[in-house]
Design a protein around this motif. Structure first.
Motif, PDB file in Angstrom:
ATOM      1  N   THR A 349       0.814  -1.215   0.000  1.00  0.00           N
ATOM      2  CA  THR A 349       0.000   0.000   0.000  1.00  0.00           C
ATOM      3  C   THR A 349       0.849   1.268   0.000  1.00  0.00           C
ATOM      4  OG1 THR A 349      -0.243  -0.198   2.414  1.00  0.00           O
ATOM      5  CG2 THR A 349      -2.003  -1.090   1.051  1.00  0.00           C
ATOM      6  N   LYS A 350       2.052   1.197   0.540  1.00  0.00           N
ATOM      7  CA  LYS A 350       2.922   2.377   0.522  1.00  0.00           C
ATOM      8  C   LYS A 350       3.403   2.702  -0.889  1.00  0.00           C
ATOM      9  CE  LYS A 350       4.586   3.065   5.192  1.00  0.00           C
ATOM     10  NZ  LYS A 350       5.754   3.226   6.078  1.00  0.00           N
ATOM     11  N   GLN A 351       3.280   1.745  -1.806  1.00  0.00           N
ATOM     12  CA  GLN A 351       3.595   2.032  -3.205  1.00  0.00           C
ATOM     13  C   GLN A 351       2.481   2.841  -3.869  1.00  0.00           C
ATOM     14  OE1 GLN A 351       5.197  -1.396  -5.513  1.00  0.00           O
ATOM     15  NE2 GLN A 351       5.098  -2.521  -3.594  1.00  0.00           N
ATOM     16  N   LEU A 352       1.321   2.883  -3.202  1.00  0.00           N
ATOM     17  CA  LEU A 352       0.151   3.536  -3.782  1.00  0.00           C
ATOM     18  C   LEU A 352      -0.250   4.811  -3.050  1.00  0.00           C
ATOM     19  CD1 LEU A 352      -1.895   0.251  -4.322  1.00  0.00           C
ATOM     20  CD2 LEU A 352      -0.705   1.577  -6.076  1.00  0.00           C
ATOM     21  N   THR A 353       0.085   4.906  -1.781  1.00  0.00           N
ATOM     22  CA  THR A 353      -0.162   6.123  -1.016  1.00  0.00           C
ATOM     23  C   THR A 353       0.915   6.230   0.055  1.00  0.00           C
ATOM     24  OG1 THR A 353      -1.768   7.334   0.340  1.00  0.00           O
ATOM     25  CG2 THR A 353      -1.792   4.946   0.532  1.00  0.00           C
ATOM     26  N   PRO A 354       1.579   7.366   0.196  1.00  0.00           N
ATOM     27  CA  PRO A 354       2.735   7.493   1.102  1.00  0.00           C
ATOM     28  C   PRO A 354       2.439   7.122   2.545  1.00  0.00           C
ATOM     29  CG  PRO A 354       2.585   9.394  -0.341  1.00  0.00           C
ATOM     30  CD  PRO A 354       1.327   8.613  -0.551  1.00  0.00           C
ATOM     31  N   ASN A 355       1.205   7.360   3.016  1.00  0.00           N
ATOM     32  CA  ASN A 355       0.919   7.081   4.423  1.00  0.00           C
ATOM     33  C   ASN A 355       0.696   5.599   4.704  1.00  0.00           C
ATOM     34  OD1 ASN A 355      -1.860   6.439   3.802  1.00  0.00           O
ATOM     35  ND2 ASN A 355      -2.273   8.629   3.697  1.00  0.00           N
ATOM     36  N   GLY A 356       0.552   4.798   3.653  1.00  0.00           N
ATOM     37  CA  GLY A 356       0.374   3.356   3.841  1.00  0.00           C
ATOM     38  C   GLY A 356      -0.943   2.961   4.466  1.00  0.00           C
ATOM     39  N   ALA A 357      -1.903   3.891   4.541  1.00  0.00           N
ATOM     40  CA  ALA A 357      -3.196   3.580   5.158  1.00  0.00           C
ATOM     41  C   ALA A 357      -3.997   2.658   4.244  1.00  0.00           C
ATOM     42  CB  ALA A 357      -3.974   4.858   5.426  1.00  0.00           C
ATOM     43  N   PHE A 358      -4.674   1.682   4.845  1.00  0.00           N
ATOM     44  CA  PHE A 358      -5.451   0.751   4.039  1.00  0.00           C
ATOM     45  C   PHE A 358      -6.688   0.274   4.798  1.00  0.00           C
ATOM     46  CE2 PHE A 358      -2.470  -1.869   6.411  1.00  0.00           C
ATOM     47  CZ  PHE A 358      -3.206  -2.991   6.790  1.00  0.00           C
ATOM     48  N   TRP A 359      -7.643  -0.196   4.029  1.00  0.00           N
ATOM     49  CA  TRP A 359      -8.844  -0.829   4.583  1.00  0.00           C
ATOM     50  C   TRP A 359      -8.884  -2.256   4.070  1.00  0.00           C
ATOM     51  CZ3 TRP A 359     -12.921  -3.684   2.992  1.00  0.00           C
ATOM     52  CH2 TRP A 359     -14.019  -3.823   3.841  1.00  0.00           C
ATOM     53  N   ILE A 360      -9.150  -3.191   4.976  1.00  0.00           N
ATOM     54  CA  ILE A 360      -9.343  -4.581   4.598  1.00  0.00           C
ATOM     55  C   ILE A 360     -10.397  -5.159   5.528  1.00  0.00           C
ATOM     56  CG2 ILE A 360      -7.429  -5.442   6.043  1.00  0.00           C
ATOM     57  CD1 ILE A 360      -6.950  -7.593   3.878  1.00  0.00           C
ATOM     58  N   ASP A 361     -11.299  -5.943   4.975  1.00  0.00           N
ATOM     59  CA  ASP A 361     -12.402  -6.466   5.790  1.00  0.00           C
ATOM     60  C   ASP A 361     -11.907  -7.251   6.995  1.00  0.00           C
ATOM     61  OD1 ASP A 361     -11.393  -8.537   4.274  1.00  0.00           O
ATOM     62  OD2 ASP A 361     -13.335  -9.231   3.519  1.00  0.00           O
ATOM     63  N   ALA A 362     -10.764  -7.925   6.842  1.00  0.00           N
ATOM     64  CA  ALA A 362     -10.240  -8.771   7.913  1.00  0.00           C
ATOM     65  C   ALA A 362      -9.909  -7.987   9.180  1.00  0.00           C
ATOM     66  CB  ALA A 362      -8.984  -9.504   7.429  1.00  0.00           C
ATOM     67  N   LEU A 363      -9.654  -6.701   9.061  1.00  0.00           N
ATOM     68  CA  LEU A 363      -9.292  -5.876  10.221  1.00  0.00           C
ATOM     69  C   LEU A 363     -10.341  -4.809  10.544  1.00  0.00           C
ATOM     70  CD1 LEU A 363      -5.510  -5.292   9.397  1.00  0.00           C
ATOM     71  CD2 LEU A 363      -6.479  -6.975  10.979  1.00  0.00           C
ATOM     72  N   CYS A 364     -11.178  -4.486   9.578  1.00  0.00           N
ATOM     73  CA  CYS A 364     -12.078  -3.346   9.743  1.00  0.00           C
ATOM     74  C   CYS A 364     -13.546  -3.723   9.878  1.00  0.00           C
ATOM     75  CB  CYS A 364     -11.907  -2.379   8.570  1.00  0.00           C
ATOM     76  SG  CYS A 364     -10.207  -1.754   8.404  1.00  0.00           S
ATOM     77  N   ILE A 365     -13.842  -5.029   9.874  1.00  0.00           N
ATOM     78  CA  ILE A 365     -15.222  -5.475  10.097  1.00  0.00           C
ATOM     79  C   ILE A 365     -15.230  -6.382  11.331  1.00  0.00           C
ATOM     80  CG2 ILE A 365     -17.207  -6.725   9.178  1.00  0.00           C
ATOM     81  CD1 ILE A 365     -16.414  -5.937   6.416  1.00  0.00           C
ATOM     82  N   PRO A 366     -15.843  -5.948  12.415  1.00  0.00           N
ATOM     83  CA  PRO A 366     -15.842  -6.749  13.652  1.00  0.00           C
ATOM     84  C   PRO A 366     -16.917  -7.835  13.641  1.00  0.00           C
ATOM     85  CG  PRO A 366     -16.925  -4.649  14.029  1.00  0.00           C
ATOM     86  CD  PRO A 366     -16.446  -4.621  12.613  1.00  0.00           C
ATOM     87  N   VAL A 367     -16.836  -8.707  14.630  1.00  0.00           N
ATOM     88  CA  VAL A 367     -17.834  -9.767  14.796  1.00  0.00           C
ATOM     89  C   VAL A 367     -19.118  -9.204  15.389  1.00  0.00           C
ATOM     90  CG1 VAL A 367     -18.387 -11.917  16.011  1.00  0.00           C
ATOM     91  CG2 VAL A 367     -16.103 -11.581  15.027  1.00  0.00           C
ATOM     92  N   VAL A 368     -18.998  -8.211  16.272  1.00  0.00           N
ATOM     93  CA  VAL A 368     -20.153  -7.620  16.946  1.00  0.00           C
ATOM     94  C   VAL A 368     -21.253  -7.351  15.919  1.00  0.00           C
ATOM     95  CG1 VAL A 368     -20.966  -5.725  18.390  1.00  0.00           C
ATOM     96  CG2 VAL A 368     -18.607  -6.550  18.624  1.00  0.00           C
ATOM     97  N   LYS A 369     -22.414  -7.951  16.128  1.00  0.00           N
ATOM     98  CA  LYS A 369     -23.443  -8.034  15.084  1.00  0.00           C
ATOM     99  C   LYS A 369     -23.862  -6.686  14.516  1.00  0.00           C
ATOM    100  CE  LYS A 369     -27.774 -10.356  13.974  1.00  0.00           C
ATOM    101  NZ  LYS A 369     -28.863 -11.236  14.464  1.00  0.00           N
ATOM    102  N   ASP A 370     -24.242  -5.734  15.375  1.00  0.00           N
ATOM    103  CA  ASP A 370     -24.746  -4.465  14.862  1.00  0.00           C
ATOM    104  C   ASP A 370     -23.649  -3.668  14.163  1.00  0.00           C
ATOM    105  OD1 ASP A 370     -23.470  -4.129  17.299  1.00  0.00           O
ATOM    106  OD2 ASP A 370     -24.656  -2.366  17.843  1.00  0.00           O
ATOM    107  N   MET A 371     -22.407  -3.743  14.685  1.00  0.00           N
ATOM    108  CA  MET A 371     -21.298  -3.032  14.059  1.00  0.00           C
ATOM    109  C   MET A 371     -20.875  -3.716  12.756  1.00  0.00           C
ATOM    110  SD  MET A 371     -20.580  -0.304  15.700  1.00  0.00           S
ATOM    111  CE  MET A 371     -22.329  -0.089  16.051  1.00  0.00           C
ATOM    112  N   ARG A 372     -20.973  -5.024  12.732  1.00  0.00           N
ATOM    113  CA  ARG A 372     -20.661  -5.765  11.501  1.00  0.00           C
ATOM    114  C   ARG A 372     -21.637  -5.358  10.394  1.00  0.00           C
ATOM    115  NH1 ARG A 372     -17.497  -9.859  10.381  1.00  0.00           N
ATOM    116  NH2 ARG A 372     -17.924 -11.190   8.580  1.00  0.00           N
ATOM    117  N   LYS A 373     -22.908  -5.248  10.765  1.00  0.00           N
ATOM    118  CA  LYS A 373     -23.921  -4.834   9.802  1.00  0.00           C
ATOM    119  C   LYS A 373     -23.632  -3.433   9.277  1.00  0.00           C
ATOM    120  CE  LYS A 373     -28.943  -4.497   9.285  1.00  0.00           C
ATOM    121  NZ  LYS A 373     -30.258  -4.663   9.967  1.00  0.00           N
ATOM    122  N   ARG A 374     -23.206  -2.535  10.169  1.00  0.00           N
ATOM    123  CA  ARG A 374     -22.872  -1.170   9.749  1.00  0.00           C
ATOM    124  C   ARG A 374     -21.683  -1.170   8.788  1.00  0.00           C
ATOM    125  NH1 ARG A 374     -23.932   3.861  13.256  1.00  0.00           N
ATOM    126  NH2 ARG A 374     -25.790   3.304  14.457  1.00  0.00           N
TER     127      ARG A 374
END
Length: 489
Positions: A349-374
């Motif tokens: 990701t640092k090859q695409l944006t200097p800050n290396g920030a990324f989103w991936i479902d494996a880290l950004c979607i929790p198990v908690v049901k209502d938050m997962r739905k959101r």
């Protein structure tokens, strides 16, 4: 920021057209320039001839006869025929065998297109287009007849000879149909659809051969929409198989089971099988805090890469990761991913944006049901607002950025990533789509075809699926029901 790799555009003359096929001995030189109908009359397939001789006549008609009738120019046998070694014949090979080759075929097509352009848009050009339509209709009918009567099938050919001849004829016809696009659009009326029906009788054989060589029957079925695509795939190594012990033995023409997972027993994979590093995970509280107010949580892993930070996406540009769980990058916020995988993602990701920030479902979607739905409800926005959507697929990652265009297109089309519904949405919504290859990152636009390349049927058929992914961004609302149907398939 490292620039994306931009491979040089290949010459159309160097792309795959068709595999050399044995010439059965038909006579072409010495005949005047004839219409397709008259050429066929001059090469009768009467039953006074042997089955082999009838097949030789038919091969002549559907190659030289068809080409001359469409291009309206004489073509010598030496232009497309050459002597070679048949390595399938015996240990030593038959050095006197004559083959039809594609070596000079692109030049013939290009000369034809140039002559069409020189005519302009007047009556002579329109009449030529009509004659070609008649010729292709007659060739289509003749091929339909042979699919039933089987002059080639009954000629005593070896299975590989039969398939090579049929694939070659189908590829020639598809090349003519593709090059016909050089005519003004209102001059070309008949599309003719797929010519794959010519493979109906020997279909089981080439399917069995490809599956035995490691191809998935589902992918073979998809590629069967074009003679050129399937013919090219026959010459290529099968795509990467994650679990070689199982391969595609349980797959069918309807689905590939290699991309299906059991989420109850799923465990994220390490970059290297022998690695046993710890898992990293972001703060669940921070992820939930972002989701609870309708914001997208993105991940940063600052040096020395020993912790994960969760930050609102509005604060920085980010890369969104598109992948299939079967490749081992699936997880949840609470579970996290192996440190080795995190470090690899940051490097990419640092090859695409200097800050290396990324989103991936494996880290950004929790198990908690209502938050997962959101989080799932925000996915369309997540991919649409990302600076780049990065495609990570184990099959695509085996191909070099310097591979021929048709090879890159084939393996993207054959990838697990192209077979999932979630990734379809992610690709269509992406502002910029980038693929990870074995030795670099390549943007989608670098895989799309030039104006000249659309005349190559192989590139055109392979490229249309990727072009379809760009239509929504180029012109919102331009995806039609046909696009959706093909993409869902």
């Amino acid at each position: 920021m490292v620039p994306l790799h931009k491979p040089p555009l290949p010459s159309l003359d160097n792309t795959f057209i068709f595999k050399d096929a044995p010439w059965l001995g038909g006579k072409h030189d010495g005949y005047p320039l004839l219409s397709f109908k008259d050429y066929r009359t001059a090469h009768p397939m009467t039953f006074t001839l042997s089955s082999r001789e009838r097949a030789a006549q038919l091969q002549c008609v559907l190659t030289f006869g068809l080409l001359e009738a469409v291009m309206e120019v004489k073509i010598l046998e030496s232009t497309l025929l050459q002597q070679g070694v048949d390595n399938n014949c015996n240990i030593g090979g038959d050095r006197n065998k004559v083959f039809m080759t594609s070596k000079n075929f692109p030049a013939l097509l290009k000369d034809w297109r140039n002559r069409v352009l020189q005519l302009g848009n007047g009556e002579p050009c329109q009449q030529w287009a009509k004659r070609i339509e008649t010729t292709l209709y007659q060739a289509h009918a003749l091929l339909r007849m042979d699919a039933s009567n089987g002059f080639f099938y009954n000629a005593g050919l070896q299975s590989h000879e039969l398939l090579d001849i049929l694939f070659q004829i189908g590829s020639i016809v598809e090349a003519l149909v593709s090059s016909r696009a050089i005519f003004p659009q209102n001059f070309v009326r008949r599309g003719f659809g797929s010519w794959s029906f010519i493979l109906t009788r020997p279909y089981l054989q080439h399917t069995t051969d490809m599956v035995a060589n490691g191809w998935c029957p589902f992918i073979v079925q998809i590629l069967s929409g074009s003679v050129s695509m399937l013919g090219y795939a026959r010459t290529c190594k099968h795509p990467h198989i994650r679990e070689s012990s199982q391969a595609h033995r349980k797959c069918t023409t309807q689905s590939c089971v290699m991309n299906m997972i059991d989420t109850t027993n799923y465990v994220p994979k390490h970059v290297i099988g022998t690695c046993n590093c710890d898992k990293y995970k972001p703060s669940l509280e921070n992820v939930i805090s972002s989701l609870s107010v309708g914001k997208i949580p993105v991940i940063q892993c600052p040096l020395p890469h020993e912790e994960l930070l969760s930050i609102d996406s509005v604060k920085m540009p980010y890369v969104s990761i598109s992948h299939v769980w079967a490749d081992g990058l699936g997880s949840t916020t609470e579970e996290g991913l192996p440190a080795c995988q995190i470090k690899r993602l940051v490097t990419l990701t640092k090859q695409l944006t200097p800050n290396g920030a990324f989103w991936i479902d494996a880290l950004c979607i929790p198990v908690v049901k209502d938050m997962r739905k959101r989080a799932i409800g925000l996915m369309a926005k997540t991919y649409n607002e990302a600076k780049v959507v990065l495609v990570i697929d184990s099959g695509i990652r085996t191909i070099s950025v310097s591979a021929p265009r048709e090879e890159k297109l084939l393996y993207v089309l054959s990838s697990g990533w192209m077979q999932r519904l979630w990734t379809l949405q992610e690709a269509i919504l992406a502002r910029k789509l980038v693929f990870e290859f074995s030795d670099g990152l390549v943007a989608l636009e670098e895989l799309l075809l030039t104006k000249e390349e659309i005349f190559n049927p192989l590139l055109a058929y392979l490229g249309v699926e990727l072009f379809r992914l760009t239509k929504h961004q180029l012109r919102p609302g331009s995806l039609n029901i046909s696009d959706v149907a093909h993409a869902l398939r």
